[in-house]
Motif scaffolding. Structure first.
Motif, short mmCIF file in Angstrom:
data_model
loop_
_atom_site.label_atom_id
_atom_site.label_comp_id
_atom_site.label_asym_id
_atom_site.label_seq_id
_atom_site.Cartn_x
_atom_site.Cartn_y
_atom_site.Cartn_z
N ASP A 264 -49.24 28.54 -14.68
CA ASP A 264 -49.50 28.74 -16.11
C ASP A 264 -50.57 27.80 -16.67
OD1 ASP A 264 -47.73 30.79 -16.25
OD2 ASP A 264 -46.11 29.67 -17.22
N VAL A 265 -50.82 26.69 -16.01
CA VAL A 265 -51.82 25.75 -16.56
C VAL A 265 -53.25 26.16 -16.19
CG1 VAL A 265 -50.21 23.81 -16.50
CG2 VAL A 265 -51.85 24.09 -14.64
N ILE A 266 -53.38 27.08 -15.26
CA ILE A 266 -54.73 27.40 -14.75
C ILE A 266 -55.68 27.95 -15.83
CG2 ILE A 266 -56.00 28.85 -13.11
CD1 ILE A 266 -53.88 28.26 -11.07
N PRO A 267 -55.23 28.85 -16.74
CA PRO A 267 -56.18 29.33 -17.76
C PRO A 267 -56.81 28.20 -18.57
CG PRO A 267 -54.25 30.73 -17.74
CD PRO A 267 -53.94 29.57 -16.82
N SER A 268 -56.05 27.14 -18.82
CA SER A 268 -56.62 26.04 -19.61
C SER A 268 -57.73 25.31 -18.85
CB SER A 268 -55.51 25.05 -20.01
OG SER A 268 -55.08 24.34 -18.87
N LEU A 269 -57.76 25.47 -17.52
CA LEU A 269 -58.79 24.78 -16.73
C LEU A 269 -60.10 25.57 -16.67
CD1 LEU A 269 -56.58 23.47 -13.80
CD2 LEU A 269 -57.38 22.23 -15.81
N GLN B 23 -55.66 35.44 -10.60
CA GLN B 23 -56.73 36.21 -11.24
C GLN B 23 -56.58 36.00 -12.73
OE1 GLN B 23 -59.12 38.32 -9.72
NE2 GLN B 23 -59.99 38.35 -11.78
N LEU B 24 -57.54 35.28 -13.31
CA LEU B 24 -57.41 34.90 -14.71
C LEU B 24 -57.59 36.10 -15.64
CD1 LEU B 24 -59.30 31.51 -14.84
CD2 LEU B 24 -56.88 31.89 -15.16
N ASP B 25 -56.77 36.12 -16.69
CA ASP B 25 -56.90 37.12 -17.74
C ASP B 25 -57.66 36.44 -18.89
OD1 ASP B 25 -56.64 38.80 -19.87
OD2 ASP B 25 -54.51 39.19 -19.58
N PRO B 26 -58.81 36.99 -19.29
CA PRO B 26 -59.61 36.34 -20.34
C PRO B 26 -58.81 36.04 -21.61
CG PRO B 26 -60.82 38.18 -19.41
CD PRO B 26 -59.45 38.22 -18.81
N LYS B 27 -57.84 36.91 -21.93
CA LYS B 27 -57.07 36.71 -23.16
C LYS B 27 -56.21 35.45 -23.11
CE LYS B 27 -55.71 40.97 -22.74
NZ LYS B 27 -54.96 42.22 -22.81
N GLU B 28 -55.95 34.97 -21.90
CA GLU B 28 -55.11 33.77 -21.77
C GLU B 28 -55.92 32.48 -21.83
OE1 GLU B 28 -51.38 35.50 -19.19
OE2 GLU B 28 -53.04 34.60 -18.12
N ILE B 29 -57.23 32.62 -21.88
CA ILE B 29 -58.07 31.42 -21.95
C ILE B 29 -58.25 31.07 -23.43
CG2 ILE B 29 -60.33 30.44 -21.39
CD1 ILE B 29 -60.50 32.53 -19.10
N ASN B 30 -57.76 29.91 -23.80
CA ASN B 30 -57.82 29.50 -25.20
C ASN B 30 -58.31 28.07 -25.33
OD1 ASN B 30 -56.67 31.88 -26.61
ND2 ASN B 30 -54.89 31.44 -25.33
N LEU B 31 -58.83 27.76 -26.51
CA LEU B 31 -59.33 26.40 -26.75
C LEU B 31 -58.15 25.46 -26.92
CD1 LEU B 31 -62.11 27.24 -29.37
CD2 LEU B 31 -62.47 26.39 -27.05
N LEU B 55 -66.15 29.47 -25.51
CA LEU B 55 -64.95 30.28 -25.25
C LEU B 55 -65.34 31.74 -25.01
CD1 LEU B 55 -61.85 30.56 -25.14
CD2 LEU B 55 -61.87 30.94 -27.60
N GLY B 56 -66.22 32.25 -25.86
CA GLY B 56 -66.67 33.64 -25.70
C GLY B 56 -67.36 33.85 -24.36
N GLU B 57 -68.18 32.88 -23.99
CA GLU B 57 -68.93 32.99 -22.73
C GLU B 57 -67.97 32.98 -21.53
OE1 GLU B 57 -72.57 30.45 -21.01
OE2 GLU B 57 -72.59 30.67 -23.17
N VAL B 58 -67.00 32.08 -21.57
CA VAL B 58 -66.06 31.96 -20.45
C VAL B 58 -65.18 33.22 -20.36
CG1 VAL B 58 -64.09 30.66 -19.53
CG2 VAL B 58 -66.06 29.45 -20.46
#
Lengths: 288, 67
Positions: A264-269, B23-31, B55-58
């Motif tokens: 769960d911490v991976i997206p923050s990286l 496999q990262l989901d873009p929606k889960e990437i947050n500041l 954030l948008g770029e990533v």
């Protein structure tokens, strides 16, 4: 035919008439002359192939064939009255075409060394800002996993010919054993080498009992595995950028956590990965 | 976020309890506050991009990365 074209130039009153007449003469020649028809057909096929494939070599071949076809049609029109200079010119064109075409084909088979890329040295200012990013990423992971930041470490790995080597200047809290800073992991082995091969983030949690046994870790050679801290409990490895990475970095921990929290911490990286890529992409991380 | 467990029975003897490809989901990437502070204090290093730009770029980058 060339004579006919020459007469047309002399008789015509306007340029449009000249072009129409030339086109008519060529069309008649092509329609009545089998070698000419075949030449035009071959040129059209090569032009079509060039357009479909977009290969410059085929465009070049089409151009060379068109010149050759025009010269051959001209030669057939003159027949036995072909002057010697025409034969020499034809030979020069054919030879030049063969040399240039051969060179292009040779270059496709032997592309030669890649053009030099701009590589910067790993300067102190870059080290400072990259280590800050590593430290803040490690601290963020510690906060999310609810473990002491002192037990979470981070490192950058740079690719060599067939392995990933730790960059000693770009590490955080890797101060348990100096030999760990010489770690080199072959591609496709260990957590970082496997993540590199897959081009995707990978996390792994270790069996603390098995780590103390003298067996390879995830395929890492024994001499390299022996350098790794025996207290290691988990590793997150992130190739950066993904798919075609230029470097990899890891965050690891010396105290345990559960699997779900770890992934769960991976997206923050991902954002810290962007920051690191911004700082050290194009930097010579392992100067000789 | 999609995850895929790796085979533990590979030659060489994996000694992991669990190893997971992510496999990262873009929606889960947050500041995060730490990242925002970091970008603000290193604006010159990010070519003047704001944390929102980054954030948008990533997110875009991970959205177009093939599975």
């Amino acid at each position: 035919m060339l004579r006919q074209v020459g007469y047309l130039f002399l008789d015509s009153t306007s340029w449009i008439d000249v072009f129409k007449s030339v086109a008519d003469a060529l069309a008649k020649e092509v329609a009545t002359n089998l070698p000419a028809s075949a030449s035009v057909l071959v040129v059209l096929i090569v032009v079509g192939a060039a357009i479909v494939s977009g290969q410059r070599l085929l465009y070049f071949a089409a151009f060379a064939l068109a010149i050759l076809a025009i010269l051959l049609i001209g030669a057939l029109s003159f027949g036995s009255s072909l002057p010697i200079w025409y034969a020499i010119l034809l030979a020069v064109f054919v030879l030049a075409g063969a040399v240039v075409g051969g060179f292009f084909m040779w270059r496709q088979v032997n592309p030669g060394p890649a053009p030099p890329t701009l590589v910067r040295a790993l300067d102190p200012a870059t080290i400072i800002v990259a280590v800050q990013a590593l430290e803040k990423a490690a601290n963020e992971v510690a906060l999310q996993l609810k473990i002491p930041p002192a037990k979470v470490r981070a490192s950058v790995f740079a690719p060599t010919k067939d392995s990933l080597k730790i960059v000693p200047q770009l590490t955080v809290r890797m101060n348990d054993d100096p030999s760990e800073l010489s770690l080199e992991v072959p591609f496709g082995t260990g957590v970082v080498g496997t993540a590199w091969k897959l081009g995707k983030p990978l996390c792994a949690r270790f069996d603390s009992a098995k780590l103390r046994q003298p067996q390879p870790w995830f395929g890492i050679p024994a001499d390299q595995a022996s350098k790794v801290s025996r207290d290691l409990r988990w590793v997150i490895a992130i190739p950066t950028p993904p798919i075609k990475p230029g470097f990899a970095w890891t965050v690891d921990g010396l105290v345990d956590c559960d699997d779900q929290n770890l992934s769960d911490v991976i997206p923050s990286l991902a954002l810290w990965s962007y920051a690191l890529g911004n700082f050290i992409s194009g930097v010579d991380l392992l100067p000789k | 976020m999609k995850t895929q467990h790796l085979d533990h029975d590979q030659p060489g003897g994996a000694v992991t309890d669990a190893s997971v490809v992510v496999q990262l989901d873009p929606k889960e990437i947050n500041l995060s506050p730490a990242f925002v502070d970091f970008v603000k204090s290193n604006l010159d290093r990010f070519g003047g991009k704001t944390e929102a730009d980054i954030l948008g770029e990533v997110r875009t980058h991970y959205a177009i990365s093939p599975e």
